[in-house]
Motif scaffolding. Structure first.
Motif, PDB file in Angstrom:
ATOM      1  N   HIS A  67       8.581   2.840 -13.518  1.00 53.20           N
ATOM      2  CA  HIS A  67       9.732   2.965 -12.607  1.00 53.20           C
ATOM      3  C   HIS A  67      10.880   3.741 -13.253  1.00 53.20           C
ATOM      4  CE1 HIS A  67       8.478   0.364  -9.233  1.00 53.20           C
ATOM      5  NE2 HIS A  67       7.696  -0.201 -10.167  1.00 53.20           N
ATOM      6  N   CYS A 105      14.362   5.832  -5.933  1.00 49.80           N
ATOM      7  CA  CYS A 105      13.650   5.021  -6.931  1.00 49.80           C
ATOM      8  C   CYS A 105      14.315   3.645  -7.053  1.00 49.80           C
ATOM      9  CB  CYS A 105      13.638   5.714  -8.289  1.00 49.80           C
ATOM     10  SG  CYS A 105      12.568   7.154  -8.305  1.00 49.80           S
ATOM     11  N   ASP A 108      13.447   1.705  -4.049  1.00 52.53           N
ATOM     12  CA  ASP A 108      12.029   1.307  -4.137  1.00 52.53           C
ATOM     13  C   ASP A 108      11.883   0.037  -4.960  1.00 52.53           C
ATOM     14  OD1 ASP A 108       9.133   2.017  -3.794  1.00 52.53           O
ATOM     15  OD2 ASP A 108       9.245   2.017  -6.001  1.00 52.53           O
ATOM     16  N   LEU A 112      11.132  -1.953  -1.807  1.00 54.61           N
ATOM     17  CA  LEU A 112       9.731  -1.607  -1.507  1.00 54.61           C
ATOM     18  C   LEU A 112       8.732  -2.154  -2.531  1.00 54.61           C
ATOM     19  CD1 LEU A 112      10.421   2.057  -0.374  1.00 54.61           C
ATOM     20  CD2 LEU A 112       9.976   0.122   1.109  1.00 54.61           C
ATOM     21  N   GLU A 113       8.817  -1.627  -3.751  1.00 45.83           N
ATOM     22  CA  GLU A 113       7.845  -2.061  -4.772  1.00 45.83           C
ATOM     23  C   GLU A 113       8.645  -2.598  -5.962  1.00 45.83           C
ATOM     24  OE1 GLU A 113       4.629   1.512  -3.936  1.00 45.83           O
ATOM     25  OE2 GLU A 113       6.493   1.899  -4.971  1.00 45.83           O
ATOM     26  N   SER A 114       8.363  -3.806  -6.356  1.00 43.44           N
ATOM     27  CA  SER A 114       9.156  -4.384  -7.459  1.00 43.44           C
ATOM     28  C   SER A 114       8.745  -3.762  -8.787  1.00 43.44           C
ATOM     29  CB  SER A 114       8.964  -5.900  -7.496  1.00 43.44           C
ATOM     30  OG  SER A 114       7.667  -6.179  -7.972  1.00 43.44           O
ATOM     31  N   ILE A 117       5.097  -3.841  -9.913  1.00 42.11           N
ATOM     32  CA  ILE A 117       4.056  -3.181  -9.097  1.00 42.11           C
ATOM     33  C   ILE A 117       4.064  -1.684  -9.389  1.00 42.11           C
ATOM     34  CG2 ILE A 117       3.341  -2.665  -6.702  1.00 42.11           C
ATOM     35  CD1 ILE A 117       4.563  -5.340  -5.905  1.00 42.11           C
ATOM     36  N   TYR A 118       2.906  -1.096  -9.291  1.00 40.45           N
ATOM     37  CA  TYR A 118       2.770   0.358  -9.513  1.00 40.45           C
ATOM     38  C   TYR A 118       3.627   1.117  -8.486  1.00 40.45           C
ATOM     39  CZ  TYR A 118       0.343   4.796 -10.416  1.00 40.45           C
ATOM     40  OH  TYR A 118       0.035   6.083 -10.751  1.00 40.45           O
ATOM     41  N   ASN A 119       4.457   2.049  -8.966  1.00 42.36           N
ATOM     42  CA  ASN A 119       5.414   2.728  -8.065  1.00 42.36           C
ATOM     43  C   ASN A 119       4.774   3.934  -7.380  1.00 42.36           C
ATOM     44  OD1 ASN A 119       5.222   4.041 -10.479  1.00 42.36           O
ATOM     45  ND2 ASN A 119       7.344   4.739 -10.508  1.00 42.36           N
ATOM     46  N   SER A 120       3.963   3.656  -6.396  1.00 42.13           N
ATOM     47  CA  SER A 120       3.232   4.764  -5.751  1.00 42.13           C
ATOM     48  C   SER A 120       4.146   5.640  -4.881  1.00 42.13           C
ATOM     49  CB  SER A 120       2.049   4.246  -4.947  1.00 42.13           C
ATOM     50  OG  SER A 120       2.500   3.441  -3.901  1.00 42.13           O
ATOM     51  N   TYR A 121       5.129   5.034  -4.212  1.00 40.39           N
ATOM     52  CA  TYR A 121       5.998   5.850  -3.336  1.00 40.39           C
ATOM     53  C   TYR A 121       6.809   6.886  -4.135  1.00 40.39           C
ATOM     54  CZ  TYR A 121       4.900   2.412   0.322  1.00 40.39           C
ATOM     55  OH  TYR A 121       4.244   1.598   1.222  1.00 40.39           O
ATOM     56  N   ASN A 177      -2.013   1.341  -4.857  1.00 38.49           N
ATOM     57  CA  ASN A 177      -1.891  -0.109  -4.655  1.00 38.49           C
ATOM     58  C   ASN A 177      -2.917  -0.637  -3.660  1.00 38.49           C
ATOM     59  OD1 ASN A 177       0.185  -0.601  -6.480  1.00 38.49           O
ATOM     60  ND2 ASN A 177       1.695   0.206  -5.042  1.00 38.49           N
TER      61      ASN A 177
END
Lengths: 215, 266
Positions: A67, A105, A108, A112-114, A117-121, A177
């Protein structure tokens, strides 16, 4: 399994050739602006790789690094492109994109993604932005027509590396994810593709350094 | 079907697209460069043709004026001189003292005018050049310099009898003529050195004088006079695919070195 491990190690250590080469150029006092930029980028990647390796060796979740790493990577690469363009509007757009990407970011992480978690966005957005930057450079090449041989132009080589790496990894990153539901071997295959693209990009950096202007 | 396959297919398609873009950029840029080079060459050829046409028109006009001067003005002047002689011979003994002197003065003036016409005709259309070649034409130029100019001209050539193409000879003759004219008008020089060297592949012309010279600033300020003359020299040499270097400093005279290839048929 063995093959995946080899590709993973190759990917981790593939940052060393551009790092060492740029160091040699710096040592010989031949480094121009681009060499300094690649050196900075290589040091950053090397630190991230080392930290990631150590943390995974200790069994810690290191996804938070991703991240932090993604916005910084985009900022460094965008700065390289910022130095190529003379057009003030484009420069402002690049700076604006970095600021907006940082904000995205942060959002996110919060919504969106903690951090675990893998930051795909952000990765997908970064890929899109990087592909756009390289296409913008190709447009500049068309507009200026000032290069007799494109394959000797370091920024063109950099753009080729960028477009291949980021376009190639965008699909896997976007669905990373989702793919976690599938068997581990499939994940390893996807990671192998990402690692292979990473090796290609780092190899391109060596070629860029070879063609980078000397002082 | 393994769920990995769609990912691989999608990634491959995107990768192929990316590579396609790269290949397209490389090929299209090469084509653009080629086209640009072609346009540049075309423009260069056109400029060359225009310059050639302008110089040829200039030479044709010079020939026409020279012919008119020689055939019409020269002939008429000769007739007038003849008539003046006949008039002078027609005077009776008593009339000599009164009428002879103005007629003699008239004949002298006529001689001067005829000499001027002959010199101008020669400058415009150097017969010596076409008949005997560049070396003899430069010798003739050397002789035609006014005595009161007090300029000593030294001319050397390693192959005095050698002839080269007519265009090349004419261009070099005009260059020497222009340089001598400049020396005479502006340089206040006392010595001029001209050297013509024929090599296997090239012809070298060296021209130096010990005049007051000029700085590059003078050239940019006076582009309508000296600068234009020197530009003409450069254009003529460029048309012959040659090179010219003009060096001068205030108080140090001028040094001009021109090299022209001999292989090209002019």
């Amino acid at each position: 399994m063995e093959v995946y491990n080899i590709i993973q190690y190759l990917s981790i250590f593939s940052i060393l050739p551009p790092l060492i080469y740029s160091l040699v150029l710096l040592w010989q006092r031949q480094a121009g602006r681009l060499t300094w930029q690649i050196f900075g980028f290589s040091v950053f990647i090397a630190v991230v790789e080392a930290a990631g390796w150590i943390s995974s060796y200790k069994g810690l979740n290191n996804l938070w690094m991703s991240h932090v790493y993604i916005p910084l990577e985009y900022a460094i690469l965008a700065y390289m492109y910022l130095c190529i363009f003379n057009n003030k509007i484009i420069k402002r757009l690049i700076i604006g994109s970095v600021v907006l990407f940082f904000l995205f970011c942060a959002l996110d992480i919060v919504y969106l993604e903690s951090l675990t978690i893998y930051n795909s966005y952000p990765r997908v957005i970064e890929s899109v932005l990087m592909v756009l930057l390289s296409l913008l450079y190709f447009y500049k090449v068309f507009k200026d027509i000032d290069k007799a041989d494109l394959l000797t132009d370091p920024y063109f080589l950099l753009s080729v590396g960028v477009i291949v790496n980021f376009a190639g990894s965008s699909v896997i990153n976007s669905l990373f994810n989702v793919m976690l539901q599938y068997p581990a071997e499939i994940m390893l295959m996807c990671l192998a593709v990402l690692n292979f693209l990473n090796v290609l990009f780092n190899t391109t950096l060596v070629l860029v350094l070879r063609r980078a202007p000397r002082v | 079907m393994s769920p990995f396959i769609p990912f691989i297919i999608a990634t491959s398609i995107i990768l192929l697209l990316a590579l396609g873009v790269v290949v397209f950029v490389v090929m299209y840029q090469k084509r653009l460069m080629k086209h640009q080079e072609y346009l540049r060459q075309l423009q260069e050829t056109r400029q060359r043709q225009l310059l050639e046409a302008a110089l040829e028109a200039q030479e044709a006009e010079r020939r026409r004026v020279a012919r008119d001067l020689h055939d019409e003005v020269g002939t008429m002047l000769a007739l007038v001189k003849l008539q003046a002689g006949q008039w002078s011979n027609g005077f009776g003994k008593g009339e000599i003292a009164e009428g002879q002197q103005p007629v003699t003065n008239l004949k002298l003036k006529l001689d001067e005018v005829m000499n001027s016409v002959r010199r101008i005709t020669h400058d415009l259309m150097p017969i010596v050049l076409t008949k005997f070649g560049l070396v003899q034409a430069i010798e003739s130029l050397k002789r035609s310099m006014p005595v009161d100019s007090n300029i000593g001209i030294k001319f050397e050539c390693n192959e005095p009898d050698r002839r080269v193409g007519q265009k090349l000879e004419l261009a070099l003759y005009r260059i020497v003529q222009e340089l001598l004219g400049n020396t005479l008008k502006h340089a206040q020089a006392s010595e001029v050195y001209i050297k013509l060297t024929f090599n296997t592949y090239k012809l070298e012309l060296v021209y130096t004088d010990n005049g007051k010279g000029f700085s590059s600033a003078d050239l940019t300020e006076n582009t309508t006079t000296t600068g234009l003359g020197l530009t003409n020299l450069q254009s003529r040499i460029a048309l012959l695919n040659g090179t010219i270097s003009i060096n001068s400093e205030l108080g140090a005279g001028i040094s001009v070195v021109a090299n022209v290839p001999l292989l090209t048929e002019f």
